[in-house]
Motif scaffolding. Structure first.
Motif, PDB file in Angstrom:
ATOM      1  N   GLY A 136      -1.769  -5.601  -3.040  1.00 23.27           N
ATOM      2  CA  GLY A 136      -0.795  -5.260  -2.017  1.00 23.27           C
ATOM      3  C   GLY A 136       0.623  -5.318  -2.563  1.00 23.27           C
ATOM      4  O   GLY A 136       1.435  -4.409  -2.332  1.00 23.27           O
ATOM      5  N   ALA A 137       0.934  -6.381  -3.303  1.00 27.58           N
ATOM      6  CA  ALA A 137       2.263  -6.516  -3.906  1.00 27.58           C
ATOM      7  C   ALA A 137       2.519  -5.393  -4.906  1.00 27.58           C
ATOM      8  O   ALA A 137       3.637  -4.861  -4.995  1.00 27.58           O
ATOM      9  N   LEU A 138       1.488  -5.021  -5.670  1.00 30.92           N
ATOM     10  CA  LEU A 138       1.630  -3.910  -6.609  1.00 30.92           C
ATOM     11  C   LEU A 138       1.914  -2.607  -5.866  1.00 30.92           C
ATOM     12  O   LEU A 138       2.742  -1.791  -6.302  1.00 30.92           O
ATOM     13  N   GLY A 139       1.244  -2.419  -4.716  1.00 30.15           N
ATOM     14  CA  GLY A 139       1.482  -1.231  -3.907  1.00 30.15           C
ATOM     15  C   GLY A 139       2.901  -1.165  -3.378  1.00 30.15           C
ATOM     16  O   GLY A 139       3.444  -0.072  -3.158  1.00 30.15           O
ATOM     17  N   ASP A 140       3.530  -2.318  -3.155  1.00 32.53           N
ATOM     18  CA  ASP A 140       4.932  -2.333  -2.734  1.00 32.53           C
ATOM     19  C   ASP A 140       5.863  -1.913  -3.864  1.00 32.53           C
ATOM     20  O   ASP A 140       6.955  -1.404  -3.621  1.00 32.53           O
ATOM     21  N   ARG A 141       5.449  -2.114  -5.108  1.00 31.12           N
ATOM     22  CA  ARG A 141       6.296  -1.802  -6.259  1.00 31.12           C
ATOM     23  C   ARG A 141       6.133  -0.355  -6.731  1.00 31.12           C
ATOM     24  O   ARG A 141       7.122   0.317  -7.034  1.00 31.12           O
ATOM     25  N   ILE A 142       4.886   0.127  -6.806  1.00 37.24           N
ATOM     26  CA  ILE A 142       4.653   1.451  -7.406  1.00 37.24           C
ATOM     27  C   ILE A 142       4.139   2.479  -6.404  1.00 37.24           C
ATOM     28  O   ILE A 142       3.948   3.639  -6.746  1.00 37.24           O
ATOM     29  N   GLY A 143       3.872   2.061  -5.171  1.00 41.71           N
ATOM     30  CA  GLY A 143       3.344   2.965  -4.163  1.00 41.71           C
ATOM     31  C   GLY A 143       1.892   2.674  -3.838  1.00 41.71           C
ATOM     32  O   GLY A 143       1.168   2.084  -4.642  1.00 41.71           O
ATOM     33  N   ARG A 144       1.468   3.112  -2.661  1.00 39.39           N
ATOM     34  CA  ARG A 144       0.097   2.846  -2.223  1.00 39.39           C
ATOM     35  C   ARG A 144      -0.909   3.759  -2.930  1.00 39.39           C
ATOM     36  O   ARG A 144      -2.014   3.347  -3.265  1.00 39.39           O
ATOM     37  N   LYS A 145      -0.533   5.022  -3.155  1.00 49.00           N
ATOM     38  CA  LYS A 145      -1.472   6.013  -3.680  1.00 49.00           C
ATOM     39  C   LYS A 145      -2.033   5.668  -5.062  1.00 49.00           C
ATOM     40  O   LYS A 145      -3.254   5.740  -5.260  1.00 49.00           O
ATOM     41  N   PRO A 146      -1.225   5.286  -6.041  1.00 50.82           N
ATOM     42  CA  PRO A 146      -1.790   4.987  -7.364  1.00 50.82           C
ATOM     43  C   PRO A 146      -2.808   3.848  -7.325  1.00 50.82           C
ATOM     44  O   PRO A 146      -3.836   3.901  -8.015  1.00 50.82           O
ATOM     45  N   VAL A 147      -2.537   2.838  -6.521  1.00 50.20           N
ATOM     46  CA  VAL A 147      -3.444   1.688  -6.439  1.00 50.20           C
ATOM     47  C   VAL A 147      -4.747   2.096  -5.760  1.00 50.20           C
ATOM     48  O   VAL A 147      -5.845   1.764  -6.219  1.00 50.20           O
TER      49      VAL A 147
END
Length: 448
Positions: free
Chosen positions: A295-306
């Motif tokens: 979730g934290a990664l999705g806040d940094r790089i976006g939801r789609k890539p994750v």
């Protein structure tokens, strides 16, 4: 958007905790049913059928809950957007707890005949109706309490709670499954269902202490709540609903892993019930840790890539997991189980509550997420039954199941890849014509 004096301050941590605990309690109830369906319901409620047919019927009752979920989504989504998120959070836990406790009290086929499986299906439908509004209510509440630049992190706790509920359900079944077969079939299987009495009390106490979201309070103050949220949803946001439906078919991986693979391993391959239950426990424990990180990664790089990375990983590793079960290799079963469910499924789960919720304005958010996800989840609910039919009576055609899972993953990959990522959009602009904000101006209200 600054909350008005009439609205309570944002409570991101408290909302995330309420979502986590409530989802854990609710999905404990939901998944003990799935475990029982895979292990004992064929013998208790369909004893006259051939073993393979009895398993199919038992898994079909699990899927029946997913039929009721879209109905629950329409009703509870409407009520949540019309009258508030908090009421839905309290109602879903109450209904789920009562229905699950009643399953534990249900006489078997040997006692009351055909009435037993009929009542079982009715109770399963009530469980599904409740679940239809649970995740959407919890994730919408968390999203609307969260800072704009940390929405994926805070909403991810909804899915973390779901995984903990699965751990709890499986852990409760570990000593139960180890009972002698006679005790397991007579009284042991009932114990996990009776523990749902705790769900009713704990869920009510936890969720009643949470304030309504500032976003919804502000809508009420301005008299901007929709009188017909579902009608508005389909007239103005149909494209977003369809995208959520297609993306939500990713839940197929969860039901294949949790229900079908367990049944295949125990009933067809003859592997240890206890060992296979431990696979679920370990994979879910990993998931609990990594979901908020995704979730934290999705806040940094976006939801789609994750999300896309998780979907691709699951399409590949599910084939390996089923192959490991077929070979009876416990080491590879554990390794691949962690890869497909502990990591791959967690990547999508860490970001989809925010990704889906951000497609809709607050006026129809709960309806949009609930209806979209639950229609997609309905496909996932019947995936174990479809998989059992594809695999054949002896389960030997497991490659066909792997291809089925990969095809579903491809469907949601296309849906997500072609959608827009709103991770840089302020919460008050979601669902309209948002102008992405810069990372330096990300809102960050004080957590409580």
């Amino acid at each position: 958007m600054t909350a008005s004096p009439q609205a309570p301050p944002a409570q991101p941590r408290k909302a995330a905790l309420a979502a986590w605990i409530g989802s854990a309690l609710e999905y404990y109830d939901f998944f003990i049913y799935g475990t029982a369906a895979a292990l004992v319901f064929n013998k208790l409620f369909f004893p006259g059928a051939e073993p393979a047919t009895g398993t199919l019927l038992a898994l079909a009752t699990f899927g029946a809950g997913y039929v009721a979920r879209p109905v629950g989504a329409f009703v509870l989504g409407h009520l949540g957007d019309r009258f508030g998120r908090k009421r839905i959070l309290v109602s879903t836990v109450l209904l789920m707890g009562i229905a699950t406790f009643a399953v534990g009290c249900l006489p078997t086929y040997a006692s009351i005949g055909i009435a037993a499986p009929i009542i079982l299906v009715v109770l399963r439908l009530l469980q599904g109706f409740s679940a239809g509004g649970e995740q959407a209510g919890a994730s919408s509440t968390s999203l609307e309490h969260a800072p704009s630049n940390r929405r994926a992190y805070f909403t991810s706790f909804t899915l973390g709670g779901t995984q903990f509920g699965q751990v709890l359900a499986t852990a409760i079944f570990l000593p139960v499954a180890a009972l002698p077969t006679e005790d397991l079939l007579s009284w042991g299987w009932r114990l996990p269902f009776w523990l749902s009495a705790v769900v009713v009390v704990a869920g009510l106490l936890i969720r009643r202490t949470l304030d309504e979201t500032p976003v919804f309070q502000e809508q009420q103050r301005r008299a901007e709540t929709s009188r017909a949220p579902v009608a508005e949803l389909f007239s103005s946001h149909l494209g977003a609903v369809i995208r959520v439906v297609l993306a939500s078919t990713i839940a197929t991986v969860s039901t294949i892993f949790t229900v079908y693979a367990l049944s295949y391993a125990v009933n067809d391959v003859g592997l240890s019930r206890t060992a296979m239950l431990w696979v679920g426990v370990v994979a879910n424990l990993v998931a609990i840790v990594v979901i908020p990180l995704f979730g934290a990664l999705g806040d940094r790089i976006g939801r789609k890539p994750v999300f896309l990375a998780g979907s691709i990983a699951m399409a590949v590793t599910m084939a390996g997991y089923l192959a490991a079960i077929s070979a009876g290799s416990y080491v590879w079963i554990f390794v691949l189980g962690i890869l497909v469910f502990g990591l791959g499924n967690s990547a999508t789960g860490g970001v989809w509550p925010a990704f889906y919720g951000e497609m809709f304005p607050a006026r129809v958010r709960l309806s949009g997420v609930a209806i979209g996800t639950q229609i997609g989840f309905a496909v996932a609910g019947f995936a174990p039954t479809i998989a059992a039919a594809l695999a054949g009576d002896d389960g030997s055609n497991w490659p066909a199941v792997a291809v089925f899972v990969a095809a579903v993953c491809l469907l949601n990959i296309v849906a997500v890849a072609t959608g827009r990522d709103y991770y840089r959009t302020p919460t008050e602009d979601l669902g309209g014509s948002p102008v992405p904000r810069s990372e330096t101006t990300a809102a960050s209200p004080t957590a409580s």
